[in-house]
Design an enzyme around this catalytic site. Structure first.
Site, PDB file in Angstrom:
ATOM      1  N   ASN A  98       0.855  -1.186   0.000  1.00 18.15           N
ATOM      2  CA  ASN A  98       0.000   0.000   0.000  1.00 18.15           C
ATOM      3  C   ASN A  98       0.896   1.243   0.000  1.00 18.15           C
ATOM      4  OD1 ASN A  98      -1.478   2.231   0.979  1.00 18.15           O
ATOM      5  ND2 ASN A  98      -3.085   0.869   1.685  1.00 18.15           N
TER       6      ASN A  98
ATOM      7  N   ASP B  40      -0.035   4.449  -0.211  1.00 17.39           N
ATOM      8  CA  ASP B  40      -0.736   5.695   0.146  1.00 17.39           C
ATOM      9  C   ASP B  40       0.174   6.712   0.817  1.00 17.39           C
ATOM     10  OD1 ASP B  40      -3.095   4.578  -0.711  1.00 17.39           O
ATOM     11  OD2 ASP B  40      -3.856   4.156   1.304  1.00 17.39           O
ATOM     12  N   HIS B  41       1.023   6.211   1.739  1.00 13.98           N
ATOM     13  CA  HIS B  41       1.735   7.176   2.572  1.00 13.98           C
ATOM     14  C   HIS B  41       2.948   7.799   1.893  1.00 13.98           C
ATOM     15  CE1 HIS B  41      -1.286   6.741   5.419  1.00 13.98           C
ATOM     16  NE2 HIS B  41      -1.041   5.466   5.652  1.00 13.98           N
TER      17      HIS B  41
ATOM     18  N   ARG C 144       3.781  18.858   1.104  1.00  9.48           N
ATOM     19  CA  ARG C 144       4.361  20.051   0.496  1.00  9.48           C
ATOM     20  C   ARG C 144       3.651  20.475  -0.791  1.00  9.48           C
ATOM     21  NH1 ARG C 144       9.402  21.998   2.410  1.00  9.48           N
ATOM     22  NH2 ARG C 144       9.095  21.860   4.639  1.00  9.48           N
TER      23      ARG C 144
ATOM     24  N   HIS D  28      -5.532   3.602  -1.763  1.00  6.79           N
ATOM     25  CA  HIS D  28      -6.855   3.983  -1.261  1.00  6.79           C
ATOM     26  C   HIS D  28      -7.147   5.413  -1.702  1.00  6.79           C
ATOM     27  CE1 HIS D  28      -9.626   4.232   2.578  1.00  6.79           C
ATOM     28  NE2 HIS D  28     -10.262   4.544   1.477  1.00  6.79           N
TER      29      HIS D  28
ATOM     30  N   ARG E 156      -9.188   8.125  -1.094  1.00  5.72           N
ATOM     31  CA  ARG E 156     -10.159   8.534  -0.069  1.00  5.72           C
ATOM     32  C   ARG E 156     -11.001   9.687  -0.582  1.00  5.72           C
ATOM     33  NH1 ARG E 156      -8.772   6.353   5.282  1.00  5.72           N
ATOM     34  NH2 ARG E 156     -10.547   7.558   5.985  1.00  5.72           N
TER      35      ARG E 156
ATOM     36  N   ARG F 217      -6.740  12.707   0.715  1.00  3.68           N
ATOM     37  CA  ARG F 217      -5.647  13.141   1.588  1.00  3.68           C
ATOM     38  C   ARG F 217      -4.311  12.528   1.181  1.00  3.68           C
ATOM     39  NH1 ARG F 217      -7.338   9.964   7.068  1.00  3.68           N
ATOM     40  NH2 ARG F 217      -9.299  11.004   6.625  1.00  3.68           N
TER      41      ARG F 217
ATOM     42  N   GLU G 255      -8.540   0.462  -3.065  1.00  2.00           N
ATOM     43  CA  GLU G 255      -9.397   0.480  -1.873  1.00  2.00           C
ATOM     44  C   GLU G 255     -10.360   1.636  -2.040  1.00  2.00           C
ATOM     45  OE1 GLU G 255      -6.983   0.832   1.572  1.00  2.00           O
ATOM     46  OE2 GLU G 255      -6.053  -1.103   1.277  1.00  2.00           O
TER      47      GLU G 255
ATOM     48  N   THR H 134      -7.143   6.415   9.829  1.00  2.00           N
ATOM     49  CA  THR H 134      -6.983   5.322   8.884  1.00  2.00           C
ATOM     50  C   THR H 134      -8.251   4.493   8.974  1.00  2.00           C
ATOM     51  OG1 THR H 134      -5.596   3.416   8.283  1.00  2.00           O
ATOM     52  CG2 THR H 134      -5.791   3.908  10.633  1.00  2.00           C
ATOM     53  N   THR H 135      -8.362   3.461   8.129  1.00  2.00           N
ATOM     54  CA  THR H 135      -9.582   2.660   8.137  1.00  2.00           C
ATOM     55  C   THR H 135      -9.676   1.932   9.472  1.00  2.00           C
ATOM     56  OG1 THR H 135      -9.139   2.353   5.794  1.00  2.00           O
ATOM     57  CG2 THR H 135     -10.907   1.042   6.744  1.00  2.00           C
TER      58      THR H 135
ATOM     59  N   GLU I 180     -10.996  -9.380   2.690  1.00  2.00           N
ATOM     60  CA  GLU I 180      -9.736  -9.041   3.352  1.00  2.00           C
ATOM     61  C   GLU I 180     -10.037  -8.933   4.838  1.00  2.00           C
ATOM     62  OE1 GLU I 180      -7.056  -6.321   1.531  1.00  2.00           O
ATOM     63  OE2 GLU I 180      -6.326  -5.605   3.468  1.00  2.00           O
TER      64      GLU I 180
ATOM     65  N   HIS J  45      -3.683  -4.696   7.625  1.00  7.13           N
ATOM     66  CA  HIS J  45      -3.819  -3.566   8.545  1.00  7.13           C
ATOM     67  C   HIS J  45      -2.926  -3.775   9.769  1.00  7.13           C
ATOM     68  CE1 HIS J  45      -5.880   0.243   9.269  1.00  7.13           C
ATOM     69  NE2 HIS J  45      -5.495   0.020  10.504  1.00  7.13           N
ATOM     70  N   GLY J  46      -2.013  -2.842   9.942  1.00  2.00           N
ATOM     71  CA  GLY J  46      -1.160  -2.841  11.132  1.00  2.00           C
ATOM     72  C   GLY J  46      -0.089  -3.915  11.131  1.00  2.00           C
TER      73      GLY J  46
ATOM     74  N   GLY K 240       1.067  -1.452   4.327  1.00  3.19           N
ATOM     75  CA  GLY K 240       1.431  -0.117   3.891  1.00  3.19           C
ATOM     76  C   GLY K 240       2.240   0.683   4.881  1.00  3.19           C
ATOM     77  N   HIS K 241       1.581   1.169   5.923  1.00  5.83           N
ATOM     78  CA  HIS K 241       2.165   2.184   6.796  1.00  5.83           C
ATOM     79  C   HIS K 241       3.540   1.783   7.328  1.00  5.83           C
ATOM     80  CE1 HIS K 241       2.619   4.419  10.624  1.00  5.83           C
ATOM     81  NE2 HIS K 241       2.178   5.405   9.888  1.00  5.83           N
TER      82      HIS K 241
HETATM   83  N1  PXP Z   1      -5.847  -3.223   3.807  1.00  4.77           N
HETATM   84  C1  PXP Z   1      -6.813  -2.280   3.883  1.00  4.77           C
HETATM   85  C2  PXP Z   1      -8.169  -2.628   3.367  1.00  4.77           C
HETATM   86  C3  PXP Z   1      -6.534  -1.004   4.405  1.00  4.77           C
HETATM   87  O1  PXP Z   1      -7.515  -0.081   4.463  1.00  4.77           O
HETATM   88  C4  PXP Z   1      -5.236  -0.710   4.824  1.00  4.77           C
HETATM   89  C5  PXP Z   1      -4.913   0.659   5.344  1.00  4.77           C
HETATM   90  O2  PXP Z   1      -5.092   1.590   4.338  1.00  4.77           O
HETATM   91  C6  PXP Z   1      -4.260  -1.706   4.701  1.00  4.77           C
HETATM   92  C7  PXP Z   1      -4.592  -2.951   4.216  1.00  4.77           C
HETATM   93  C8  PXP Z   1      -2.839  -1.459   5.082  1.00  4.77           C
HETATM   94  O3  PXP Z   1      -2.755  -1.195   6.435  1.00  4.77           O
HETATM   95  P1  PXP Z   1      -1.404  -0.624   7.016  1.00  4.77           P
HETATM   96  O4  PXP Z   1      -1.157   0.680   6.341  1.00  4.77           O
HETATM   97  O5  PXP Z   1      -1.670  -0.510   8.476  1.00  4.77           O
HETATM   98  O6  PXP Z   1      -0.327  -1.638   6.688  1.00  4.77           O
END
Ligand code: PXP
Length: 251
Positions: free
Chosen positions: A18, A20-21, A29, A54, A56, A60, A81, A111-112, A162, A201-202, A223-224
């Site tokens: 992921n 996104d970040h 910036r 994702h 959103r 963001r 997503e 976050t979700t 998921e 997630h996490g 992701g994060h």
């Molecule tokens: N899967 C889904 C559906 C999510 O919404 C997210 C967070 O955007 C992730 C996976 C990844 O989670 P993380 O960024 O905590 O690794």
């Protein structure tokens, strides 16, 4: 994402990264750097199996134009997503990602935070799932590891769920084993009913292996933590390390 010969008995656990970040930092910036497309290209080069992004409602991090740029820049499958809204449905139908993972979305959340209430929102989700499936997009529902949510995913005809690993990731002490059991049981329930379980997630280097060892889980989306590690080590070693840990756990 690249489908194994038998989707319910995957030989290799897939890793969707992921990105996104990367876009979160870029947007801080307002310019073009760092570019999530470059991250997608690195993920492709080091053997990631897919890109997750994702879009959103408040844009963001990932922006609309990032989607086609990511699709043009790599051959990796894109897992979009998205919230279950008409706007996101129209965007998904325009971009035709490989997969669409429907997530709950609240504007004020960081976050979700929880899983999608597939059981309580059948009537709202059914037409959206149907339109995505008709367009050849693989639909995934991001749900808590609960039997009633898997049953709801079955009624909706979703080929993928998921499983939300947030509770597991935040658990401490004895609760860790309880959450892990729940995830393993629900992955097995999904697979028995013809639904391919994914998880995410996490997840971190420290907690990924027990999840990766659940044999029915076909894909992890992370992701994060990976983007955070990339600040210190680079994205390439971070993805490789996660990949190694997953492969080791899968045996
Ligand atoms: N899967 C889904 C559906 C999510 O919404 C997210 C967070 O955007 C992730 C996976 C990844 O989670 P993380 O960024 O905590 O690794």
């Amino acid at each position: 994402m690249n489908q194994p010969a038998h989707p319910l008995a995957p030989h290799r656990l897939r890793l969707g990264v992921n990105i996104d970040h990367v876009a979160t930092i870029r947007n801080a910036r307002g310019g073009e750097h760092p570019d999530p497309v470059r991250a997608a290209q690195i993920v492709a080069a080091v053997g990631g199996d897919g890109i997750t992004a994702h879009l959103r409602e408040d844009r963001r991090h990932i922006r609309d134009e990032d989607l086609s740029r990511i699709q043009a820049a790599t051959n990796l499958p894109l897992n979009l997503e998205m919230a279950a809204t008409d706007e996101m449905l129209a965007i998904a139908l325009r971009h035709k990602p490989h997969a669409a993972c429907i997530v709950p979305e609240r504007r004020e959340e960081r976050t979700t935070e929880g899983g999608l209430d597939a059981a309580g929102q059948h009537n709202r989700l059914a037409p959206i799932v149907g339109r995505l499936l008709d367009a050849g997009i693989r639909v995934s529902l991001f749900i808590a590891p609960e039997a009633r949510q898997i049953e709801a995913a079955m009624r909706l005809g979703a080929p993928v769920v998921e499983l939300h690993t947030g509770e597991y990731a935040h658990a401490e002490g004895e609760a860790v084993a309880v959450e892990l059991r729940r995830l393993a049981d629900m992955a097995a329930l999904a697979a028995r009913n013809g639904i391919e379980p994914h998880a995410g997630h996490g997840l971190t280097y420290d907690n990924v292996q027990p999840i990766a060892a659940i044999p029915q889980i076909a894909e992890l989306n992370i992701g994060h933590y990976l983007i955070g590690e990339a600040i210190f080590t680079g994205l390439d070693p971070a993805v490789r390390r996660m990949r190694e840990l997953m492969d080791e756990a899968r045996g």
